[in-house]
Scaffold this motif. Structure first.
Motif, PDB file in Angstrom:
ATOM      1  N   LEU A   1      48.861  -5.895  -9.092  1.00 52.08           N
ATOM      2  CA  LEU A   1      49.554  -6.495  -9.172  1.00 52.08           C
ATOM      3  C   LEU A   1      48.623  -7.637  -8.179  1.00 52.08           C
ATOM      4  CD1 LEU A   1      51.899  -7.861 -10.132  1.00 52.08           C
ATOM      5  CD2 LEU A   1      53.395  -6.957  -8.545  1.00 52.08           C
ATOM      6  N   THR A   2      48.502  -6.915  -7.188  1.00 53.42           N
ATOM      7  CA  THR A   2      47.585  -7.851  -5.633  1.00 53.42           C
ATOM      8  C   THR A   2      46.666  -8.179  -5.878  1.00 53.42           C
ATOM      9  OG1 THR A   2      49.035  -4.983  -4.484  1.00 53.42           O
ATOM     10  CG2 THR A   2      47.482  -7.466  -3.202  1.00 53.42           C
ATOM     11  N   THR A   3      46.153  -8.102  -7.123  1.00 58.59           N
ATOM     12  CA  THR A   3      44.754  -8.509  -7.369  1.00 58.59           C
ATOM     13  C   THR A   3      45.184  -9.746  -8.279  1.00 58.59           C
ATOM     14  OG1 THR A   3      44.132  -6.785  -9.366  1.00 58.59           O
ATOM     15  CG2 THR A   3      42.926  -6.715  -6.628  1.00 58.59           C
ATOM     16  N   LYS A   4      45.967 -10.332  -8.891  1.00 59.96           N
ATOM     17  CA  LYS A   4      45.926 -10.682  -9.064  1.00 59.96           C
ATOM     18  C   LYS A   4      46.809 -12.114  -8.991  1.00 59.96           C
ATOM     19  CE  LYS A   4      46.793  -8.123 -13.786  1.00 59.96           C
ATOM     20  NZ  LYS A   4      48.212  -7.538 -14.936  1.00 59.96           N
ATOM     21  N   LYS A   5      47.906 -11.811  -7.826  1.00 53.96           N
ATOM     22  CA  LYS A   5      47.778 -12.217  -6.502  1.00 53.96           C
ATOM     23  C   LYS A   5      47.305 -13.159  -6.558  1.00 53.96           C
ATOM     24  CE  LYS A   5      52.446 -10.010  -6.329  1.00 53.96           C
ATOM     25  NZ  LYS A   5      53.577 -10.070  -4.894  1.00 53.96           N
ATOM     26  N   ASN A   6      46.261 -12.255  -5.760  1.00 54.16           N
ATOM     27  CA  ASN A   6      44.862 -13.487  -5.073  1.00 54.16           C
ATOM     28  C   ASN A   6      43.947 -14.469  -5.752  1.00 54.16           C
ATOM     29  OD1 ASN A   6      45.662 -11.112  -2.796  1.00 54.16           O
ATOM     30  ND2 ASN A   6      43.837  -9.780  -2.745  1.00 54.16           N
ATOM     31  N   ALA A   7      43.881 -13.591  -7.098  1.00 50.67           N
ATOM     32  CA  ALA A   7      43.215 -14.315  -8.333  1.00 50.67           C
ATOM     33  C   ALA A   7      44.436 -15.818  -8.271  1.00 50.67           C
ATOM     34  CB  ALA A   7      43.312 -14.032  -9.460  1.00 50.67           C
ATOM     35  N   LEU A   8      45.294 -15.446  -8.609  1.00 52.01           N
ATOM     36  CA  LEU A   8      46.423 -17.021  -8.767  1.00 52.01           C
ATOM     37  C   LEU A   8      46.478 -18.135  -8.134  1.00 52.01           C
ATOM     38  CD1 LEU A   8      48.830 -18.427 -10.361  1.00 52.01           C
ATOM     39  CD2 LEU A   8      49.950 -17.118  -9.170  1.00 52.01           C
ATOM     40  N   ASP A   9      46.639 -17.285  -6.147  1.00 48.26           N
ATOM     41  CA  ASP A   9      46.323 -17.931  -5.325  1.00 48.26           C
ATOM     42  C   ASP A   9      44.762 -18.260  -4.994  1.00 48.26           C
ATOM     43  OD1 ASP A   9      48.219 -17.310  -4.159  1.00 48.26           O
ATOM     44  OD2 ASP A   9      48.018 -15.617  -3.282  1.00 48.26           O
ATOM     45  N   GLN A  10      43.938 -17.872  -5.677  1.00 46.00           N
ATOM     46  CA  GLN A  10      42.593 -18.406  -5.917  1.00 46.00           C
ATOM     47  C   GLN A  10      42.043 -20.259  -6.591  1.00 46.00           C
ATOM     48  OE1 GLN A  10      39.419 -17.935  -3.674  1.00 46.00           O
ATOM     49  NE2 GLN A  10      38.901 -19.754  -4.494  1.00 46.00           N
ATOM     50  N   LEU A  11      43.259 -19.178  -8.650  1.00 45.96           N
ATOM     51  CA  LEU A  11      43.118 -20.127  -8.803  1.00 45.96           C
ATOM     52  C   LEU A  11      43.878 -21.715  -8.596  1.00 45.96           C
ATOM     53  CD1 LEU A  11      43.627 -18.352 -12.008  1.00 45.96           C
ATOM     54  CD2 LEU A  11      42.425 -19.457 -11.583  1.00 45.96           C
ATOM     55  N   PHE A  12      44.729 -21.633  -7.497  1.00 43.16           N
ATOM     56  CA  PHE A  12      45.519 -23.099  -7.532  1.00 43.16           C
ATOM     57  C   PHE A  12      44.796 -23.316  -6.105  1.00 43.16           C
ATOM     58  CE2 PHE A  12      49.791 -20.796  -7.916  1.00 43.16           C
ATOM     59  CZ  PHE A  12      50.122 -21.057  -8.986  1.00 43.16           C
ATOM     60  N   ILE A  13      43.577 -23.340  -5.539  1.00 43.89           N
ATOM     61  CA  ILE A  13      42.764 -23.648  -5.020  1.00 43.89           C
ATOM     62  C   ILE A  13      41.753 -24.108  -5.828  1.00 43.89           C
ATOM     63  CG2 ILE A  13      40.791 -23.201  -3.067  1.00 43.89           C
ATOM     64  CD1 ILE A  13      42.332 -20.854  -2.518  1.00 43.89           C
ATOM     65  N   TRP A  14      41.236 -24.267  -6.671  1.00 42.29           N
ATOM     66  CA  TRP A  14      40.920 -24.220  -7.713  1.00 42.29           C
ATOM     67  C   TRP A  14      41.079 -25.689  -7.818  1.00 42.29           C
ATOM     68  CZ3 TRP A  14      38.579 -20.248 -11.513  1.00 42.29           C
ATOM     69  CH2 TRP A  14      37.692 -19.330 -10.796  1.00 42.29           C
ATOM     70  N   LYS A  15      42.428 -25.463  -8.710  1.00 40.91           N
ATOM     71  CA  LYS A  15      43.433 -26.251  -8.694  1.00 40.91           C
ATOM     72  C   LYS A  15      43.627 -27.735  -7.748  1.00 40.91           C
ATOM     73  CE  LYS A  15      46.259 -28.338 -11.963  1.00 40.91           C
ATOM     74  NZ  LYS A  15      46.381 -28.697 -12.934  1.00 40.91           N
ATOM     75  N   ALA A  16      43.832 -27.421  -6.956  1.00 43.62           N
ATOM     76  CA  ALA A  16      43.698 -28.145  -5.612  1.00 43.62           C
ATOM     77  C   ALA A  16      42.005 -29.129  -5.059  1.00 43.62           C
ATOM     78  CB  ALA A  16      43.583 -27.343  -4.521  1.00 43.62           C
ATOM     79  N   ARG A  17      41.058 -28.232  -5.167  1.00 40.54           N
ATOM     80  CA  ARG A  17      39.799 -28.790  -5.966  1.00 40.54           C
ATOM     81  C   ARG A  17      39.218 -29.862  -6.842  1.00 40.54           C
ATOM     82  NH1 ARG A  17      36.299 -23.388  -4.624  1.00 40.54           N
ATOM     83  NH2 ARG A  17      36.996 -22.497  -2.068  1.00 40.54           N
ATOM     84  N   CYS A  18      40.255 -29.156  -8.198  1.00 39.67           N
ATOM     85  CA  CYS A  18      39.794 -30.448  -9.041  1.00 39.67           C
ATOM     86  C   CYS A  18      40.835 -30.276 -10.089  1.00 39.67           C
ATOM     87  CB  CYS A  18      38.749 -29.538  -9.988  1.00 39.67           C
ATOM     88  SG  CYS A  18      38.167 -30.877 -11.300  1.00 39.67           S
ATOM     89  N   PRO A  19      42.252 -30.826  -9.738  1.00 44.53           N
ATOM     90  CA  PRO A  19      43.156 -30.971 -10.362  1.00 44.53           C
ATOM     91  C   PRO A  19      42.724 -31.064 -12.195  1.00 44.53           C
ATOM     92  CG  PRO A  19      42.834 -33.246  -8.974  1.00 44.53           C
ATOM     93  CD  PRO A  19      41.976 -32.643  -9.251  1.00 44.53           C
ATOM     94  N   SER A  20      41.803 -31.854 -12.807  1.00 44.35           N
ATOM     95  CA  SER A  20      41.097 -31.334 -14.569  1.00 44.35           C
ATOM     96  C   SER A  20      40.562 -30.516 -14.504  1.00 44.35           C
ATOM     97  CB  SER A  20      40.982 -32.596 -14.793  1.00 44.35           C
ATOM     98  OG  SER A  20      40.660 -32.598 -16.070  1.00 44.35           O
ATOM     99  N   LEU A  21      41.462 -29.213 -14.438  1.00 38.50           N
ATOM    100  CA  LEU A  21      40.440 -27.867 -14.960  1.00 38.50           C
ATOM    101  C   LEU A  21      40.651 -27.912 -16.533  1.00 38.50           C
ATOM    102  CD1 LEU A  21      42.277 -25.904 -12.366  1.00 38.50           C
ATOM    103  CD2 LEU A  21      40.345 -26.305 -12.516  1.00 38.50           C
TER     104      LEU A  21
END
Length: 538
Positions: free
Chosen positions: A30-50
């Motif tokens: 669950l902890t690594t999945k939370k880390n992955a989700l945080d990183q995915l949100f960073i990707w979303k900030a970098r590139c709104p159209s994923l």
């Protein structure tokens, strides 16, 4: 060069793999999945159209983490079911939108890609029914959907994703390798076709290295040709092979880019400083035009480029070389001289075509030798021209358009003076001689900044190149005297602080500390305000 790049939201392959392992890896928690989700949100900030696969993953993973974290204090059972339903609806919509646009139903698309039919039913119930599906059913659908995304999106990309490092070694594609071999063959054949060599067949090439180079290049282009007897392989035969292979190979949209890359690489003989030095040892570093003997080495190559409509892009790439700050100055000057030679050759074709048009002469029935003879008949003073291209063809129309060449002549380029007049001569409608002269003079001003001190207050124009106005002939003391007078005049306008001190910043000074900025109207300075006088009564 024309290359297509796609911006990715992840920094590199390592970051992508880390997210993958945090979500789907054997050690995923669950902890690594939370880390992955945080990183995915960073990707979303970098590139709104994923990509659709990542968008769907974010929706499903987000609600999965909320559910596993048992945040019922802020998310009760009903809201959780709504969130699951929304995530599943988004998953189905974004992943199968392209299929439905093709005319398939969601059920047909899901069946094609291995999605259980009941998940599509859940999606429909969520969208069109008043009843929200049971939480356990939604959880199961979410797990199945994430597994599907792993197999059909993440795993497929994992096998092919890689880093592109700017400045790394360029890997040639198969078509690029063929075009590079073709151009190497063309250059070797062009050199061997030099008029002074008078070579009829391969056996007559006395230089061993040149002969081996031509044979090797020819083998790469035409593997079926037998080179066991060099006496029977003529230069004309190789020329025919070159044209046959060119029609087969030069069909790719990027052919022009590959040709330019091959001819302007450091290994190419065309832009080789060593070859230039060997044929023009005295003039290779000066501004003198390229000599005839050197130019004739590459006449065949340039004629080939003109025949296959590659010459325009090649000239533009040569101009880019002259504008580069990272290239050797001798190489930049060589490129500029080549531009001048090519533009003069295009001028031959332009004035010949214009004369043909006025004379209403049929040229298609005449061969190249007859056309050149006709050209000399009309223009006897141009018999010293070193390069002639196919006189049957018109020049690229872009070079006749002032709007097309405007960026070229307005970009800083110290080597522009070597070819700017040749470029301006091609423009139609023709520019007046006075206009061309002024533009050329301005190019010379730009090319020789050392003659015009940066600190001087004078604004220089082309008139300053006139010997009567040349800075070298102006008394230096008079120049600095004018500057000094200007500084004194500026100082007299400035206010002095109470202590009499001044702080100068170029032509600027600090304002007086006594200035009352708060009472100053917008658009005025405190010390320039007009005294308010009462208006006369009417």
């Amino acid at each position: 060069m024309s290359e297509i790049y796609q911006v990715s939201p992840w920094y590199d392959t390592e970051e992508w793999n880390r997210v993958y392992n945090d979500i789907f890896g054997v050690t995923s928690t669950l902890t690594t999945k939370k880390n992955a989700l945080d990183q995915l949100f960073i990707w979303k900030a970098r590139c709104p159209s994923l990509p659709s696969g990542i968008e769907a993953t974010i929706s499903l993973l987000n609600i999965h983490i909320q559910d596993q974290g048992r945040h019922y204090d802020i998310c009760n059972d009903h809201v959780l079911r709504l969130a699951y339903s929304s995530a599943l609806m988004r998953f189905v919509n974004v992943m199968f939108d392209k299929e439905t646009k093709k005319g398939l139903s969601l059920f047909q698309a899901a069946d094609t890609f291995g999605i259980p039919e009941w998940i599509i039913d859940l999606r429909h119930n969520t969208a069109h029914s008043n009843i929200v599906p049971h939480i356990e059913l939604l959880r199961e659908a979410s797990v199945i959907s994430l597994d599907w995304l792993q197999k059909n999106y993440w795993d497929k990309h994992k096998s092919c994703i890689s880093d592109y490092i700017v400045g790394s070694v360029h890997i040639e594609t198969e078509i690029e390798k063929k075009i590079t071999s073709l151009m190497n063959f063309c250059v070797s054949l062009s050199i061997c076709s030099h008029p002074k060599c008078n070579i009829k067949n391969l056996a007559e090439i006395t230089d061993i290295h040149l002969r081996e180079s031509l044979v090797n290049d020819a083998k790469e282009v035409c593997e079926d040709l037998d080179f066991s007897n060099l006496k029977i392989i003529s230069i004309d035969t190789l020329g025919n092979i070159l044209n046959i292979q060119a029609k087969k190979i030069l069909i790719d949209e990027a052919s022009s880019s590959y040709v330019n890359r091959a001819l302007l690489s450091n290994e190419s003989a065309f832009i080789s400083i060593e070859i230039l030095k060997s044929l023009d040892y005295i003039g290779y570093t000066t501004d003198k035009p390229l000599n005839t003997e050197y130019v004739q080495c590459f006449t065949g190559l340039l004629s080939f480029l003109f025949t296959y409509d590659l010459l325009k892009d090649f000239v533009l790439e040569l101009i880019k070389v002259t504008q580069s700050e990272h290239e050797n100055s001798v190489k930049c000057k060589l490129a500029a001289k080549w531009v001048s030679v090519i533009l003069k050759a295009l001028k031959n074709n332009q004035q010949f075509m214009e004369k043909i048009y006025k004379a209403d002469t049929d040229i298609m029935s005449k061969d190249e030798k007859e056309l050149k003879s006709l050209y000399y008949h009309w223009y006897p003073n141009y018999k010293k021209r070193t390069l002639f291209l196919d006189l049957h063809k018109s020049i690229p129309r872009e070079f006749t358009n002032i709007n097309f060449i405007q960026p070229i002549i307005s970009t800083y380029n110290p080597y522009l003076v070597l070819f700017i007049r040749d470029l301006l001569t091609l423009v139609r409608p023709q520019l007046s001689d006075s206009v061309k002269t002024k533009i050329c003079k301005l190019a010379k001003v730009i090319a020789s900044p050392e003659k015009f001190p940066v600190m001087s207050p004078k604004i220089y124009t082309s008139d300053d190149l006139d010997p009567a106005n040349n800075l070298d002939s102006i008394n230096e003391s008079k120049h600095y005297e004018d500057v000094k007078i200007m500084e004194v005049q500026m100082e007299s306008k400035n206010k002095v602080d109470k202590d009499g001190s001044k702080q100068k910043f170029g032509v600027w000074q600090l304002a007086s500390k006594n200035a009352s900025w708060a009472t100053c109207p917008i658009g005025q300075l405190p010390w320039t305000q007009l005294t308010n006088e009462p208006m006369e009564s009417q």
